[in-house]
Scaffold this motif. Structure first.
Motif, PDB file in Angstrom:
ATOM      1  N   VAL A 141       0.916  -1.264   0.050  1.00 45.47           N
ATOM      2  CA  VAL A 141      -0.153  -0.034  -0.025  1.00 45.47           C
ATOM      3  C   VAL A 141       1.046   1.301  -0.157  1.00 45.47           C
ATOM      4  N   LEU A 142       0.620   2.123  -0.884  1.00 47.18           N
ATOM      5  CA  LEU A 142       1.449   3.292  -0.958  1.00 47.18           C
ATOM      6  C   LEU A 142       1.108   4.422  -0.555  1.00 47.18           C
ATOM      7  N   LEU A 143       1.830   5.317   0.141  1.00 49.13           N
ATOM      8  CA  LEU A 143       1.264   6.449   0.836  1.00 49.13           C
ATOM      9  C   LEU A 143       1.464   7.468  -0.469  1.00 49.13           C
ATOM     10  N   PRO A 144       0.461   8.495  -0.046  1.00 47.98           N
ATOM     11  CA  PRO A 144       0.609   9.789  -1.298  1.00 47.98           C
ATOM     12  C   PRO A 144       2.151  10.156  -1.161  1.00 47.98           C
ATOM     13  N   GLY A 145       2.559  10.368  -2.388  1.00 46.78           N
ATOM     14  CA  GLY A 145       3.984  10.763  -2.917  1.00 46.78           C
ATOM     15  C   GLY A 145       4.034  11.628  -4.058  1.00 46.78           C
ATOM     16  N   PRO A 146       5.080  11.729  -4.430  1.00 52.66           N
ATOM     17  CA  PRO A 146       5.319  12.762  -5.512  1.00 52.66           C
ATOM     18  C   PRO A 146       4.567  12.333  -6.654  1.00 52.66           C
ATOM     19  N   GLU A 147       3.795  13.355  -7.388  1.00 52.17           N
ATOM     20  CA  GLU A 147       3.199  12.780  -8.588  1.00 52.17           C
ATOM     21  C   GLU A 147       3.141  14.059  -9.545  1.00 52.17           C
ATOM     22  N   GLY A 148       3.595  13.826 -10.781  1.00 56.28           N
ATOM     23  CA  GLY A 148       3.982  14.463 -11.834  1.00 56.28           C
ATOM     24  C   GLY A 148       2.645  14.572 -12.806  1.00 56.28           C
ATOM     25  N   ASN A 149       2.805  15.422 -13.878  1.00 52.74           N
ATOM     26  CA  ASN A 149       1.496  15.390 -14.639  1.00 52.74           C
ATOM     27  C   ASN A 149       1.885  14.645 -15.890  1.00 52.74           C
ATOM     28  N   GLY A 150       2.832  13.852 -15.875  1.00 47.28           N
ATOM     29  CA  GLY A 150       3.102  13.080 -17.194  1.00 47.28           C
ATOM     30  C   GLY A 150       2.418  11.766 -17.503  1.00 47.28           C
ATOM     31  N   SER A 151       2.669  10.767 -18.287  1.00 45.94           N
ATOM     32  CA  SER A 151       1.765   9.802 -18.548  1.00 45.94           C
ATOM     33  C   SER A 151       2.691   8.358 -18.583  1.00 45.94           C
ATOM     34  N   ILE A 152       1.760   7.249 -18.503  1.00 48.07           N
ATOM     35  CA  ILE A 152       2.644   6.134 -18.549  1.00 48.07           C
ATOM     36  C   ILE A 152       2.254   5.385 -19.835  1.00 48.07           C
ATOM     37  N   ASN A 203      10.732  -9.717 -22.220  1.00 41.48           N
ATOM     38  CA  ASN A 203      10.686  -8.204 -21.511  1.00 41.48           C
ATOM     39  C   ASN A 203       9.278  -7.469 -22.281  1.00 41.48           C
ATOM     40  N   ARG A 204       8.777  -7.075 -21.126  1.00 40.94           N
ATOM     41  CA  ARG A 204       7.904  -5.886 -21.377  1.00 40.94           C
ATOM     42  C   ARG A 204       8.455  -4.470 -21.029  1.00 40.94           C
ATOM     43  N   PHE A 205       7.932  -3.308 -21.756  1.00 42.85           N
ATOM     44  CA  PHE A 205       8.635  -1.984 -21.571  1.00 42.85           C
ATOM     45  C   PHE A 205       7.624  -1.130 -21.336  1.00 42.85           C
ATOM     46  N   VAL A 206       7.947  -0.079 -20.197  1.00 43.70           N
ATOM     47  CA  VAL A 206       7.131   0.993 -19.956  1.00 43.70           C
ATOM     48  C   VAL A 206       7.711   2.165 -20.019  1.00 43.70           C
ATOM     49  N   VAL A 207       7.116   3.337 -20.414  1.00 40.24           N
ATOM     50  CA  VAL A 207       8.087   4.357 -20.163  1.00 40.24           C
ATOM     51  C   VAL A 207       6.880   5.476 -19.407  1.00 40.24           C
ATOM     52  N   TYR A 208       7.738   6.538 -18.712  1.00 41.95           N
ATOM     53  CA  TYR A 208       6.842   7.554 -18.122  1.00 41.95           C
ATOM     54  C   TYR A 208       7.581   8.862 -18.828  1.00 41.95           C
ATOM     55  N   GLU A 209       6.515   9.567 -19.207  1.00 44.41           N
ATOM     56  CA  GLU A 209       7.016  10.904 -20.161  1.00 44.41           C
ATOM     57  C   GLU A 209       6.111  12.108 -19.667  1.00 44.41           C
ATOM     58  N   GLU A 210       7.031  13.168 -19.838  1.00 45.71           N
ATOM     59  CA  GLU A 210       6.381  14.549 -19.436  1.00 45.71           C
ATOM     60  C   GLU A 210       6.738  15.334 -20.506  1.00 45.71           C
ATOM     61  N   GLN A 211       5.735  15.959 -21.102  1.00 45.67           N
ATOM     62  CA  GLN A 211       6.403  16.843 -22.355  1.00 45.67           C
ATOM     63  C   GLN A 211       6.853  16.398 -23.419  1.00 45.67           C
ATOM     64  N   GLY A 212       6.371  15.135 -23.700  1.00 49.13           N
ATOM     65  CA  GLY A 212       7.304  14.458 -24.714  1.00 49.13           C
ATOM     66  C   GLY A 212       8.528  13.606 -24.458  1.00 49.13           C
ATOM     67  N   ARG A 213       9.104  14.100 -23.075  1.00 55.29           N
ATOM     68  CA  ARG A 213      10.489  13.582 -22.961  1.00 55.29           C
ATOM     69  C   ARG A 213      10.290  12.318 -21.884  1.00 55.29           C
ATOM     70  N   ALA A 214      11.132  11.192 -22.047  1.00 56.67           N
ATOM     71  CA  ALA A 214      10.973  10.346 -21.436  1.00 56.67           C
ATOM     72  C   ALA A 214      11.708  10.538 -20.095  1.00 56.67           C
ATOM     73  N   HIS A 215      11.286  10.314 -18.703  1.00 53.32           N
ATOM     74  CA  HIS A 215      11.644  10.618 -17.532  1.00 53.32           C
ATOM     75  C   HIS A 215      12.092   9.349 -16.582  1.00 53.32           C
ATOM     76  N   GLY A 216      11.718   8.254 -17.332  1.00 56.05           N
ATOM     77  CA  GLY A 216      11.910   6.882 -16.612  1.00 56.05           C
ATOM     78  C   GLY A 216      11.249   5.755 -17.542  1.00 56.05           C
ATOM     79  N   TYR A 217      11.763   4.591 -17.224  1.00 52.21           N
ATOM     80  CA  TYR A 217      11.386   3.400 -17.740  1.00 52.21           C
ATOM     81  C   TYR A 217      11.461   2.238 -16.932  1.00 52.21           C
ATOM     82  N   LEU A 218      10.664   1.360 -17.218  1.00 50.48           N
ATOM     83  CA  LEU A 218      10.536   0.048 -16.478  1.00 50.48           C
ATOM     84  C   LEU A 218      10.496  -1.407 -17.639  1.00 50.48           C
ATOM     85  N   ARG A 219      11.474  -2.076 -17.345  1.00 47.08           N
ATOM     86  CA  ARG A 219      11.680  -3.413 -18.100  1.00 47.08           C
ATOM     87  C   ARG A 219      11.263  -4.290 -17.088  1.00 47.08           C
ATOM     88  N   TYR A 220      10.185  -5.236 -17.464  1.00 49.11           N
ATOM     89  CA  TYR A 220       9.624  -6.305 -16.704  1.00 49.11           C
ATOM     90  C   TYR A 220       9.328  -7.469 -17.399  1.00 49.11           C
TER      91      TYR A 220
END
Ligand code: COA
Length: 403
Positions: A141-152, A203-220
């Motif tokens: 269970v996650l506590l409220p934490g940093p939230e951006g306005n990007g997309s997954i 492998n599956r790949f997920v990216v987190y982007e803000e304003q068209g720029r990738a700020h993070g990824y997950l390989r799972y």
């Protein structure tokens, strides 16, 4: 016994030494890719009566150090046939490796160990730790934490081939212990052969982007298991890389919101991470630490002057190096956030350290004070305290790369 490098057409015989030593059957289909990923001019083979009995090699990395980077030889593929063990083959290959490292003017040699008792004798010390953890999804269970306005979004492997190297290269700049990944390393990282997956999906790949720029990824990957119609599926978060806390938490929220998942596991995470303080019940996360990168300073002045220091200071070290005595000696280090210099000196030392102890502390992971208590560092409390403050950094060292 002859120690030399191999040619490409000898790669099959070279690989068969590690296959027999590490107890697996390599597949011919991957040999070409393995050979591409290796720097053959840095390969090492021990030859006895025309037969390969020992192997090794190294990668040419840039390793991030506090405030900069250093050329580091990444020792790899060390194996000695069971028929030739404990006859000094590894020792001879290590001497060959250090000669090569000196010739290439690389200040540092690094490795990952299959068994953690092998390499202290060669002057290596543990400089980064890997953490592996697992948690039941229902308990995360996650506590409220940093939230951006990007997309997954989920991306295909073709897009991942561009996004992952970009994000990794940015992340590498700020964390000591990160290793540069060149094109052939990335090519190998995307291979994803079926028999490497251990029952998990590709492998599956997920990216987190803000304003068209990738700020993070997950390989799972996911392991598909059902018991009596109940999903017991496991997610392996193999590599989660984030440039901002917002990206990091968006990617973890993605992981913990996946349906039909029972357990989430990781392969290699920093010992301390944001998630530790954002889990409502932190004890539910079962974490194990293991030694990560082992570091050995081959050229002490070059290595120590390649990094920056958290507070200004001057320390005279005497480095006791049993395996490479001419890499040891007395050195005066003067460093700050703005720069550093380190020169051989005839002055009395403030601290006497063994080579492995210096390797352990080099990028801020080890503690001179702890090593003093353990009897591997000698010096006054003041000198130890100054060295610990100088060598510490605002980011803990960590290395997500395997080689
Ligand atoms: C580990 C390995 C490479 C050692 O090779 P080796 O040729 O037997 O090593 P050496 O004969 O040069 O041994 C040097 C010293 O290290 C010690 N040593 C080597 N491997 C050791 C091990 N696994 N555990 C404890 N001590 C070890 C030897 O006893 C010897 O000590 P001494 O100098 O006090 O007599 C070999 O046993 C091997 O291939 N093991 C399986 C694969 C592996 O673990 N590779 C390492 C990958 S990181």
């Amino acid at each position: 016994m002859e120690i030399r490098s191999i040619k490409r057409d000898e790669f099959r015989e070279y690989a068969s030494v590690w296959e027999r030593t590490f107890n697996f059957d390599g597949k011919d289909e991957e040999l070409e890719q393995e050979a591409d990923a290796h720097e053959l001019d840095r390969s090492i083979v021990a030859v006895d009566s025309d037969r390969f009995v020992g192997t090794g090699g190294s990668f040419s990395f840039d390793m991030t150090v506090p405030g900069g980077s250093v050329a580091a030889a990444g020792l790899t593929a060390i194996a000695v046939l069971p028929t030739h063990r404990r006859q000094g083959v590894l020792t001879a290959m290590m001497r060959h490796h250090f000669d090569d490292v000196r010739e290439r003017e690389e200040p540092v040699s690094i490795l990952r160990a299959s068994e953690s008792l092998i390499y202290s004798r060669f002057g290596y010390g543990v400089s980064t730790l890997d953490a592996r953890w697992k948690i039941r999804k229902a308990e995360a269970v996650l506590l409220p934490g940093p939230e951006g306005n990007g997309s997954i979004s989920m991306i295909d492997v073709e897009r991942a081939r561009t996004v992952l190297p970009e994000v990794y290269a940015s992340a590498a700049r700020s964390t000591p212990g990160f290793l540069s990944r060149n094109e052939s390393i990335w090519k190998h990282a995307f291979l994803d052969l079926e028999h490497w997956r251990g029952g998990f999906t590709s492998n599956r790949f997920v990216v987190y982007e803000e304003q068209g720029r990738a700020h993070g990824y997950l390989r799972y990957r996911v392991k598909d298991t059902w018991e009596q119609s109940i999903p017991k599926n496991e997610v392996l978060a193999a590599e989660l890389m984030a440039l901002t806390p917002e990206a990091e938490m968006a990617l973890w929220r993605f992981v913990f919101s996946m349906d039909l998942i029972d357990v989430v596991r990781t392969q290699n995470r920093p010992v301390h991470e944001l998630l530790d303080v954002l889990l409502a019940e932190p004890r539910r996360l079962e974490k194990r630490r293991v030694d990560g990168i082992w570091t050995r300073l081959v050229d002490v002045p070059a290595a120590l002057s390649a990094r920056r220091y958290r507070v200004p200071g001057r320390v005279v070290f005497e480095v006791v190096d049993r395996f490479l005595p001419d890499s040891g000696g007395r050195f005066a280090l003067e460093g700050s956030l703005d720069g550093a210099s380190c020169e051989p000196t005839g002055e009395e030392p403030d601290l006497i350290v063994d080579a492995g102890a210096l390797g352990a502390c080099y990028i801020g992971g080890g503690s001179f004070e702890m090593l003093r208590v353990a009897g591997r560092v000698e010096g006054t409390r003041e000198a130890v305290r100054l060295a610990d403050t100088m060598f510490s950094w605002h980011v803990d060292p960590w290395c997500p790369h395997y080689f």
